[in-house]
Design a protein around this motif. Structure first.
Motif, short mmCIF file in Angstrom:
data_model
loop_
_atom_site.label_atom_id
_atom_site.label_comp_id
_atom_site.label_asym_id
_atom_site.label_seq_id
_atom_site.Cartn_x
_atom_site.Cartn_y
_atom_site.Cartn_z
N VAL A 350 1.09 -1.82 -0.52
CA VAL A 350 -0.47 -0.06 0.30
C VAL A 350 0.88 0.99 -0.25
CG1 VAL A 350 -1.77 1.63 1.50
CG2 VAL A 350 -2.14 -1.54 1.15
N GLN A 351 2.26 1.88 1.42
CA GLN A 351 3.14 2.32 1.06
C GLN A 351 3.81 2.79 -0.37
OE1 GLN A 351 1.44 2.99 3.81
NE2 GLN A 351 3.01 4.17 3.91
N ILE A 352 3.82 1.60 -0.76
CA ILE A 352 4.37 1.28 -2.49
C ILE A 352 3.69 2.45 -3.34
CG2 ILE A 352 5.70 0.35 -4.90
CD1 ILE A 352 7.36 -1.33 -2.06
N ALA A 353 2.09 1.55 -3.08
CA ALA A 353 1.24 1.74 -3.99
C ALA A 353 0.83 4.20 -4.36
CB ALA A 353 -0.02 1.41 -4.42
N VAL A 354 0.93 4.09 -2.74
CA VAL A 354 0.55 5.14 -2.33
C VAL A 354 1.55 6.39 -2.73
CG1 VAL A 354 0.07 7.25 -1.07
CG2 VAL A 354 -1.39 4.83 -0.51
N ALA A 355 2.44 6.14 -2.59
CA ALA A 355 4.37 7.02 -3.46
C ALA A 355 3.87 6.92 -4.82
CB ALA A 355 5.10 6.28 -2.64
N ALA A 356 3.08 6.00 -5.37
CA ALA A 356 3.44 5.59 -7.27
C ALA A 356 2.62 6.92 -7.61
CB ALA A 356 3.17 4.37 -7.30
N CYS A 357 0.96 7.02 -6.75
CA CYS A 357 0.16 7.56 -7.57
C CYS A 357 0.63 9.28 -7.26
CB CYS A 357 -1.21 7.20 -6.50
SG CYS A 357 -1.53 5.83 -6.77
N GLN A 358 0.93 9.57 -6.21
CA GLN A 358 2.36 10.39 -5.98
C GLN A 358 3.49 10.90 -6.63
OE1 GLN A 358 2.58 10.44 -1.69
NE2 GLN A 358 0.29 10.59 -1.52
N GLN A 359 3.96 10.06 -7.80
CA GLN A 359 5.78 9.91 -8.53
C GLN A 359 6.58 10.20 -7.46
OE1 GLN A 359 5.19 10.15 -11.56
NE2 GLN A 359 3.11 9.82 -11.51
N ARG A 360 6.14 8.91 -6.65
CA ARG A 360 7.21 8.84 -5.51
C ARG A 360 7.52 7.59 -5.51
NH1 ARG A 360 7.52 14.22 -2.41
NH2 ARG A 360 8.04 12.52 -0.36
N SER A 361 7.99 7.11 -6.18
CA SER A 361 7.96 5.71 -6.32
C SER A 361 8.73 5.60 -7.68
CB SER A 361 7.45 4.35 -5.80
OG SER A 361 7.55 3.39 -5.76
N SER A 362 10.09 4.32 -7.11
CA SER A 362 10.55 3.88 -9.01
C SER A 362 9.83 3.31 -9.28
CB SER A 362 11.40 3.75 -8.50
OG SER A 362 11.97 2.46 -7.57
N ARG A 363 9.83 2.98 -10.51
CA ARG A 363 9.26 2.02 -11.08
C ARG A 363 9.56 0.37 -10.72
NH1 ARG A 363 5.85 3.45 -15.52
NH2 ARG A 363 6.29 5.43 -16.18
N ARG A 364 11.02 0.06 -10.76
CA ARG A 364 11.08 -1.04 -10.46
C ARG A 364 10.36 -1.78 -8.84
NH1 ARG A 364 17.60 -0.91 -8.22
NH2 ARG A 364 17.47 0.38 -6.71
N ALA A 365 10.22 -0.34 -7.88
CA ALA A 365 9.99 -1.11 -6.68
C ALA A 365 8.62 -1.30 -6.76
CB ALA A 365 10.13 0.39 -5.35
N LEU A 366 7.56 -0.35 -7.82
CA LEU A 366 6.29 -0.66 -7.88
C LEU A 366 5.96 -1.78 -8.70
CD1 LEU A 366 3.15 0.21 -8.02
CD2 LEU A 366 4.20 1.85 -9.73
N TRP A 367 6.78 -2.24 -9.55
CA TRP A 367 6.29 -3.58 -10.53
C TRP A 367 7.17 -5.17 -9.64
CZ3 TRP A 367 2.93 -3.06 -13.71
CH2 TRP A 367 2.77 -2.18 -14.34
N MET A 368 7.56 -4.63 -8.67
CA MET A 368 8.58 -6.01 -7.99
C MET A 368 7.21 -6.04 -7.11
SD MET A 368 10.66 -7.64 -7.69
CE MET A 368 12.10 -7.98 -8.66
N ALA A 369 7.00 -4.93 -6.18
CA ALA A 369 6.08 -5.24 -5.29
C ALA A 369 4.48 -6.02 -5.86
CB ALA A 369 4.96 -4.05 -4.93
N ALA A 370 4.03 -5.72 -8.08
CA ALA A 370 2.77 -6.24 -8.33
C ALA A 370 3.32 -7.60 -8.71
CB ALA A 370 2.81 -5.07 -9.77
N GLY A 371 4.57 -8.35 -8.93
CA GLY A 371 4.89 -9.00 -9.55
C GLY A 371 4.84 -10.10 -8.05
#
Length: 451
Positions: A350-371
């Motif tokens: 959830v923290q990664i997803a919220v940060a991604a919505c604010q453009q505050r998360s790297s893509r590699r962290a977001l997609w690794m979390a999704a995986g």
């Protein structure tokens, strides 16, 4: 090749995919599917007598109430007397504080105690989701609803209810502690982590987070709360039975349990790989070598977590990146953890997803979390099928195919990598950027300096 193409498509079109998922009609459809899946999980629950984890809780707490030592007593007779199947869980492995708290439920018949326990877990899940998603001013409603549905359909959540496990309560306590830190109530945060540690032991590793982040008040309250809770438990349970918890810890860490692929933390994984490569014959030298391998692996993970924490010292723990990393680290370094422990990955996801919505998360962290999220939803099914019906490759090459059974461990490992990247992919001004952006910015600065 197809999987690689799909990953490339998701990486390139990630923003479009997220935007489509946040549409009200799609969110409503996902919620319908999530509620259907969650309710369906309840309708196909095994009979109460076969809920082995709940039966073990009830048998162990009842033995404690009757003056027995649940860590050394064979609980089969107690289970047979009250109509609960003990199965292989013939001893207790939960902490004395947990059994003391659960003891109150043994004053009810098992069926009533079960539904009280399930209701408490449902309340705990609702509190965790509310604090993670509703009390977030920067989070828009559609994204909050979407993340809520994805949390509810996350397989380890329903897996906790299938076995009437306790990790949802730990999730609630750690979310409450995070909220207390957000509200600058460090003392309350420390006490909540102490309670979580007294109940399940592995959250005690978060004291390292308090120490390295210099949250001295939280650390002080956590230590005092732990000592007070331990003394109260010892006074009510007895020092002998409290110390006997070590017997339960040794029993649940024996060869049979460690060799079970649903034990997903680092120590069981290293042990299984060691036994695959060198055989499972016991011996002093072999046990020392395996122990050394476990210590080395644990040291690498803990060292990486400490490094990521020290890099951020002096800065606000933006989106609780470091806190999330320590939660996943506590799971990975737990002497033994099971698939339902993955419910705690809800916090970093959830923290990664919220940060991604604010453009505050790297893509590699977001997609690794999704995986990791997706693998968690299928890993139990994959492992069950490979155990029940081994493939020809497994039968022909048992050593080479051993990692095929480790999807639970790889789920947790991917969650750790996602949390680690989430923590370290951060600029000095607290903005998350891509690693290649850092290189480009450094090159630009060197060019300006040279000019």
């Amino acid at each position: 090749m197809l999987g690689g193409a799909l990953c490339w498509y998701a990486h390139v079109n990630g923003d479009r995919i997220v935007a489509a998922l946040r549409r009200p009609a799609i969110v409503a459809l996902i919620w319908f599917a999530a509620l259907w899946t969650f309710i369906h999980a309840f309708t196909r629950l095994p009979p109460l007598a076969q809920r082995l984890d709940f039966a073990n809780y009830y048998d162990s707490a009842l033995a404690l109430r009757q003056g027995l030592d649940p860590y050394t007593t064979n609980l089969t007779a107690i289970g047979n007397r009250i109509g609960l199947e003990t199965g292989p869980l013939i001893h207790a492995s939960e902490t004395p504080a947990f059994l003391l708290c659960f003891e109150a439920l043994t004053r009810f018949p098992p069926a009533i105690a079960f539904w009280i326990w399930i209701s408490l877990n449902l309340v705990g899940l609702a509190i965790a989701i509310y604090l993670l998603l509703v009390r977030r001013p920067a989070l828009d409603a559609s994204t909050a609803w979407l993340l809520g549905a994805m949390t509810l359909v996350f397989y380890p959540v329903s897996f906790n209810f299938i076995w009437a496990q306790s990790q949802v309560m730990v999730l609630m306590l750690l979310v409450l502690a995070m909220q207390a830190l957000e509200d600058e109530r460090e003392g309350a945060a420390g006490l909540l982590v102490a309670i979580a540690g007294l109940l399940r032991a592995f959250p005690f590793l978060l004291l390292g987070y308090f120490a390295l982040r210099r949250k001295w008040k939280a650390l002080e309250f956590a230590i005092v709360g732990t000592i007070a809770g331990a003394l109260i438990t010892a006074a009510l349970v007895g020092f002998a039975r409290c110390f006997s918890f070590l017997n339960g810890a040794v029993w649940v860490s024996n060869h049979a349990w460690m060799n079970f692929p649903f034990a997903i933390s680092l120590a069981p994984f290293v042990s299984r790989m060691f036994w695959v490569l060198f055989g499972s014959a016991s011996g002093l030298a072999a046990d020392w070598l395996r122990g050394a391998a476990i210590v080395a692996a644990d040291a690498i993970v803990l060292g990486a977590t400490i490094r990521a924490t020290l890099v951020g010292v002096g800065r606000r723990d933006d989106n609780y990146r470091i806190y999330s990393l320590w939660i996943v680290t506590s799971l990975l370094l737990s002497p033994i953890a099971w698939h339902h422990y993955l419910v705690l990955l809800v916090i970093p996801f959830v923290q990664i997803a919220v940060a991604a919505c604010q453009q505050r998360s790297s893509r590699r962290a977001l997609w690794m979390a999704a995986g990791s999220y997706l693998l968690a939803c299928v890993s139990v099914t994959i492992t069950y099928r490979l155990l029940a019906r081994p493939t020809a490759f497994q039968l022909t090459f048992p050593s080479l195919s051993a990692p095929l059974l480790e999807t639970g461990f790889f789920t947790l490992l991917m969650g750790y990598i996602a949390a680690y990247w989430f923590a370290v992919d951060l600029r000095s001004d607290d903005q998350a950027v891509e690693p290649h952006d850092l290189t480009e910015r450094a090159s630009s600065k060197l060019s300006v300096t040279g000019a």
